[in-house]
Scaffold this motif. Sequence first.
Motif, PDB file in Angstrom:
ATOM      1  N   SER A  28      -5.452   2.224  -5.332  1.00 38.48           N
ATOM      2  CA  SER A  28      -4.635   1.215  -4.653  1.00 38.48           C
ATOM      3  C   SER A  28      -4.744  -0.180  -5.270  1.00 38.48           C
ATOM      4  CB  SER A  28      -4.993   1.169  -3.168  1.00 38.48           C
ATOM      5  OG  SER A  28      -6.387   1.074  -3.013  1.00 38.48           O
ATOM      6  N   TYR A  68       0.783  -1.231   0.000  1.00 37.56           N
ATOM      7  CA  TYR A  68       0.000   0.000   0.000  1.00 37.56           C
ATOM      8  C   TYR A  68       0.824   1.295   0.000  1.00 37.56           C
ATOM      9  CZ  TYR A  68      -3.064   3.706   1.586  1.00 37.56           C
ATOM     10  OH  TYR A  68      -3.737   4.877   1.696  1.00 37.56           O
ATOM     11  N   ASP A  75       0.059   3.023  10.889  1.00 36.70           N
ATOM     12  CA  ASP A  75      -1.247   3.441  11.357  1.00 36.70           C
ATOM     13  C   ASP A  75      -2.402   2.513  10.997  1.00 36.70           C
ATOM     14  OD1 ASP A  75      -2.830   5.291  12.804  1.00 36.70           O
ATOM     15  OD2 ASP A  75      -3.782   5.752  10.897  1.00 36.70           O
TER      16      ASP A  75
HETATM   17  P1  AMP Z   1     -10.850   0.368   5.125  1.00 39.18           P
HETATM   18  O1  AMP Z   1     -11.884   1.117   4.383  1.00 39.18           O
HETATM   19  O2  AMP Z   1     -10.682   0.873   6.536  1.00 39.18           O
HETATM   20  O3  AMP Z   1     -11.017  -1.121   5.081  1.00 39.18           O
HETATM   21  O4  AMP Z   1      -9.454   0.690   4.437  1.00 39.18           O
HETATM   22  C1  AMP Z   1      -9.088   0.000   3.280  1.00 39.18           C
HETATM   23  C2  AMP Z   1      -8.598   0.964   2.253  1.00 39.18           C
HETATM   24  O5  AMP Z   1      -7.630   1.822   2.822  1.00 39.18           O
HETATM   25  C3  AMP Z   1      -7.959   0.219   1.109  1.00 39.18           C
HETATM   26  O6  AMP Z   1      -8.509   0.734  -0.082  1.00 39.18           O
HETATM   27  C4  AMP Z   1      -6.478   0.517   1.224  1.00 39.18           C
HETATM   28  O7  AMP Z   1      -5.950   0.863  -0.038  1.00 39.18           O
HETATM   29  C5  AMP Z   1      -6.371   1.687   2.162  1.00 39.18           C
HETATM   30  N1  AMP Z   1      -5.392   1.477   3.236  1.00 39.18           N
HETATM   31  C6  AMP Z   1      -4.863   0.356   3.693  1.00 39.18           C
HETATM   32  N2  AMP Z   1      -4.020   0.579   4.721  1.00 39.18           N
HETATM   33  C7  AMP Z   1      -4.020   1.896   4.919  1.00 39.18           C
HETATM   34  C8  AMP Z   1      -3.347   2.763   5.830  1.00 39.18           C
HETATM   35  N3  AMP Z   1      -2.540   2.290   6.771  1.00 39.18           N
HETATM   36  N4  AMP Z   1      -3.590   4.082   5.710  1.00 39.18           N
HETATM   37  C9  AMP Z   1      -4.416   4.553   4.793  1.00 39.18           C
HETATM   38  N5  AMP Z   1      -5.098   3.789   3.933  1.00 39.18           N
HETATM   39  C10 AMP Z   1      -4.900   2.476   3.977  1.00 39.18           C
END
Ligand code: AMP
Length: 497
Positions: free
Chosen positions: A312, A271, A416
Amino acid sequence: MTLTDATHQQNPGQTDTFDESEADTLREYCGVFGVFGFDDAAAITALGLHALQHRGQEAAGIVSFDQGRFHGERRLGLVGDHFSKESTIKRLPGSAAIGHVRYATTGETMLRNVQPLFAELNTGGFALAHNGNLTNAQALRRDLIKEGAIFQSTSDTETILHLVARSRKTALVDRFIEALRQIEGAYSLVCLTNKKLIGARDPLGIRPLVIGELDGKYILASESCALDIIGARFVRDVKNGEIVVISESGLESIEPFPPQAARPCIFEYIYFARPDSVVHGRPVYEVRKAMGRELAREQVIAADVVVPVPDSGVPAALGYSQQSGIPFELGIIRNHYVGRTFIQPTQSVREVGVRMKHSANRCVVEGKRVILIDDSIVRGTTSVKIVQMMRDAGATEVHFLISSPPITHPDYYGIDTPQKDKLLAATHSLEEMRAYIGCDSLAFLSVDGIYRSTGYPGRDNARPQFTDHCFTGDYPTSLTDLVEENRAQLSLLAEAS
Ligand code: AMP
């Protein structure tokens, strides 16, 4: 040595509040950059930070050194908001500079935490920018405060500054090494003194740091994409446990720690890093595409289109499409004028953020069996919205594939991911996750699959080639602060019962 610091004068109304409770929730991800011997060091640093913007969008800072004086500018917001202005760069004269971009969770976006940090030591001024997270910063901080240290910020990075300041060694580099021997966790550091630019990576090399060169002068940066923007040549990675000291006499390498195998963080490939960066000798884009190909080998699904969650999921979806022969289509369009969803502070705001960021491309998905590909699921917020979006746009089936394993453990090294109870995969079975997300099927890339994507035959369980703690719970360093926190909570519980 004096510091001209425009931080507060330039931002009189900016948030600069202090909340004790923030100290133990500190978790950051960041980008660092440094140059030595360039006429316009601050302008080059601003460009480098601009290329590293994806590593932190909440604050940026630059410290430069010129004729006996350090100059500092630290701002909340994006690099381009402030550091593209000629007037700002003019306040940062000198031929050496370091810079930092920072992301922080709620409440920590305060100016006093914005880096580079600076201190006047008896050896002269010392500026420091840190990417990573220390795992014993709270313990060290508590001891330092007991001994009379006065902390200005809640950032774990300040601990390093205090340790350097207190060292009894004479030479700055020796004091720095003594400080590094006391800290645990992940750090890629760039530091500036009146004579030197110093870079350092923790003994396992968890976070990245590269050396570049332009016209015989050296550059340090979190990622190689920050070298490309200024036309610099990639020289090599700073090795795990290595300190590089750049001065008028060139680059000196010091390896003060006992040699051990590196364990860089695998999440950089999944990522964090920009796809055009080369991390530990491997182009991130190629690794991400290979993750998609591995996923296609592991998960054979009958479908009409492969749709990435932009941006991503794009390289992995390309890889999946090429391996499976199912056409790749842009079934989701991303609005590029919205920041990363993740940076929104509350769950409800995050949900609004997700809708603002993506919209379905109906002509691609209507009446189709869709394979949707993203790089990871953290809380699951993005996944729920995107799957619903595909259904609303007329997809007949939605198969959700993730190009990394389930994130079941929190990170303590600066990426994070949240506490365990907020991680969807830590609290739900695969079928519960599928039901929550609302897709027809859900699958993740295996741990060995992710290692194969980086060119290894699989994970070497005796000596893992990366740190993959988010997926395996195998943390490569001691977690002193966490252990102490758990112990304190247990004794509180015992007292209460
Ligand atoms: P969520 O919606 O909380 O499941 O976050 C998943 C999305 O956040 C995915 O599209 C990833 O590309 C992105 N992602 C994954 N890890 C991180 C991170 N540590 N910080 C910011 N975005 C993230």
